[in-house]
Design a protein around this motif. Structure first.
Motif, PDB file in Angstrom:
ATOM      1  N   MET A   8       0.850  -1.191   0.000  1.00  0.00           N
ATOM      2  CA  MET A   8       0.000   0.000   0.000  1.00  0.00           C
ATOM      3  C   MET A   8       0.886   1.242   0.000  1.00  0.00           C
ATOM      4  O   MET A   8       1.958   1.252   0.588  1.00  0.00           O
ATOM      5  CB  MET A   8      -0.900   0.024   1.245  1.00  0.00           C
ATOM      6  CG  MET A   8      -1.787  -1.197   1.397  1.00  0.00           C
ATOM      7  SD  MET A   8      -3.118  -1.257   0.203  1.00  0.00           S
ATOM      8  CE  MET A   8      -4.265  -0.126   0.964  1.00  0.00           C
ATOM      9  N   LYS A  10       0.540   5.830  -0.067  1.00  0.00           N
ATOM     10  CA  LYS A  10      -0.362   6.963   0.160  1.00  0.00           C
ATOM     11  C   LYS A  10      -0.408   7.852  -1.083  1.00  0.00           C
ATOM     12  O   LYS A  10       0.614   8.252  -1.611  1.00  0.00           O
ATOM     13  CB  LYS A  10       0.120   7.781   1.350  1.00  0.00           C
ATOM     14  CG  LYS A  10      -0.817   8.923   1.712  1.00  0.00           C
ATOM     15  CD  LYS A  10      -0.286   9.715   2.865  1.00  0.00           C
ATOM     16  CE  LYS A  10      -1.177   9.524   4.058  1.00  0.00           C
ATOM     17  NZ  LYS A  10      -0.762  10.305   5.209  1.00  0.00           N
ATOM     18  N   ASP A  11      -1.619   8.142  -1.531  1.00  0.00           N
ATOM     19  CA  ASP A  11      -1.834   9.081  -2.633  1.00  0.00           C
ATOM     20  C   ASP A  11      -1.536  10.479  -2.097  1.00  0.00           C
ATOM     21  O   ASP A  11      -2.126  10.921  -1.119  1.00  0.00           O
ATOM     22  CB  ASP A  11      -3.285   8.973  -3.103  1.00  0.00           C
ATOM     23  CG  ASP A  11      -3.633   9.946  -4.212  1.00  0.00           C
ATOM     24  OD1 ASP A  11      -2.845  10.880  -4.478  1.00  0.00           O
ATOM     25  OD2 ASP A  11      -4.703   9.789  -4.810  1.00  0.00           O
ATOM     26  N   THR A  14      -4.878  13.008  -2.350  1.00  0.00           N
ATOM     27  CA  THR A  14      -6.033  12.779  -1.479  1.00  0.00           C
ATOM     28  C   THR A  14      -5.648  12.354  -0.067  1.00  0.00           C
ATOM     29  O   THR A  14      -6.458  12.462   0.839  1.00  0.00           O
ATOM     30  CB  THR A  14      -6.956  11.693  -2.066  1.00  0.00           C
ATOM     31  OG1 THR A  14      -6.248  10.445  -2.103  1.00  0.00           O
ATOM     32  CG2 THR A  14      -7.426  12.069  -3.453  1.00  0.00           C
ATOM     33  N   GLY A  15      -4.443  11.817   0.097  1.00  0.00           N
ATOM     34  CA  GLY A  15      -4.004  11.335   1.404  1.00  0.00           C
ATOM     35  C   GLY A  15      -4.514   9.949   1.741  1.00  0.00           C
ATOM     36  O   GLY A  15      -4.334   9.462   2.858  1.00  0.00           O
ATOM     37  N   GLU A  16      -5.139   9.270   0.782  1.00  0.00           N
ATOM     38  CA  GLU A  16      -5.677   7.931   1.010  1.00  0.00           C
ATOM     39  C   GLU A  16      -4.632   6.863   0.725  1.00  0.00           C
ATOM     40  O   GLU A  16      -3.811   7.013  -0.168  1.00  0.00           O
ATOM     41  CB  GLU A  16      -6.876   7.674   0.094  1.00  0.00           C
ATOM     42  CG  GLU A  16      -8.072   8.540   0.374  1.00  0.00           C
ATOM     43  CD  GLU A  16      -9.213   8.251  -0.603  1.00  0.00           C
ATOM     44  OE1 GLU A  16      -9.466   7.069  -0.879  1.00  0.00           O
ATOM     45  OE2 GLU A  16      -9.811   9.215  -1.096  1.00  0.00           O
ATOM     46  N   MET A  17      -4.701   5.769   1.482  1.00  0.00           N
ATOM     47  CA  MET A  17      -3.842   4.619   1.225  1.00  0.00           C
ATOM     48  C   MET A  17      -4.518   3.754   0.158  1.00  0.00           C
ATOM     49  O   MET A  17      -5.707   3.440   0.266  1.00  0.00           O
ATOM     50  CB  MET A  17      -3.635   3.799   2.498  1.00  0.00           C
ATOM     51  CG  MET A  17      -2.864   4.542   3.565  1.00  0.00           C
ATOM     52  SD  MET A  17      -1.168   4.921   3.119  1.00  0.00           S
ATOM     53  CE  MET A  17      -0.389   3.347   3.351  1.00  0.00           C
ATOM     54  N   LYS A  18      -3.745   3.396  -0.879  1.00  0.00           N
ATOM     55  CA  LYS A  18      -4.274   2.599  -1.986  1.00  0.00           C
ATOM     56  C   LYS A  18      -3.258   1.511  -2.321  1.00  0.00           C
ATOM     57  O   LYS A  18      -2.066   1.659  -2.043  1.00  0.00           O
ATOM     58  CB  LYS A  18      -4.467   3.467  -3.235  1.00  0.00           C
ATOM     59  CG  LYS A  18      -5.382   4.647  -3.057  1.00  0.00           C
ATOM     60  CD  LYS A  18      -6.736   4.320  -3.540  1.00  0.00           C
ATOM     61  CE  LYS A  18      -7.599   5.584  -3.489  1.00  0.00           C
ATOM     62  NZ  LYS A  18      -8.963   5.312  -3.721  1.00  0.00           N
ATOM     63  N   PHE A  50      -3.012   8.561  -7.508  1.00  0.00           N
ATOM     64  CA  PHE A  50      -3.994   7.588  -7.961  1.00  0.00           C
ATOM     65  C   PHE A  50      -4.249   7.740  -9.461  1.00  0.00           C
ATOM     66  O   PHE A  50      -4.216   8.850  -9.990  1.00  0.00           O
ATOM     67  CB  PHE A  50      -5.300   7.776  -7.174  1.00  0.00           C
ATOM     68  CG  PHE A  50      -6.332   6.724  -7.437  1.00  0.00           C
ATOM     69  CD1 PHE A  50      -6.084   5.392  -7.172  1.00  0.00           C
ATOM     70  CD2 PHE A  50      -7.569   7.070  -7.946  1.00  0.00           C
ATOM     71  CE1 PHE A  50      -7.038   4.424  -7.413  1.00  0.00           C
ATOM     72  CE2 PHE A  50      -8.538   6.116  -8.186  1.00  0.00           C
ATOM     73  CZ  PHE A  50      -8.269   4.780  -7.916  1.00  0.00           C
TER      74      PHE A  50
END
Length: 99
Positions: A8, A10-11, A14-18, A50
């Motif tokens: 995983m 971090k984007d 956006t700060g989201e883990m993907k 992303f």
């Protein structure tokens, strides 16, 4: 069958883990050159975004990579990034996620 761990990342926008496969890596090398890293293995400081055209456009608007790398990055790089992300999204629609 053993369940493999999914890497995983971090984007940066956006700060989201993907999952790493759903992101594209942008790298800054020692010569302060910023480039897209399709292999994910280039030497240098990396940041992830992303694979979504709207997020790539938001990165251009917010100058996200300028802040992340502490450099003034040309608009042409952001345009190239948006085109690359668009190409990858369309490619995934055609061929599926076979990476």
């Amino acid at each position: 069958m053993v369940q493999r761990k999914i890497p995983m990342r971090k984007d940066i926008v956006t700060g989201e883990m993907k999952p790493k496969k759903e992101l594209v890596r942008v790298v800054k090398n020692k010569q302060n050159e910023v480039s897209i890293d399709p292999t994910g293995k280039k030497a240098g400081r990396g940041a992830y975004i992303f694979l979504d055209v709207a997020i790539a456009k938001l990165a251009k608007k917010k100058r996200t990579f300028d802040k992340a790398f502490g450099l003034k990055i040309a608009d042409e790089f952001y345009d190239e990034l948006i085109a690359y992300v668009d190409h990858q999204v369309e490619r995934a629609k055609l061929f599926g996620n076979e990476k």
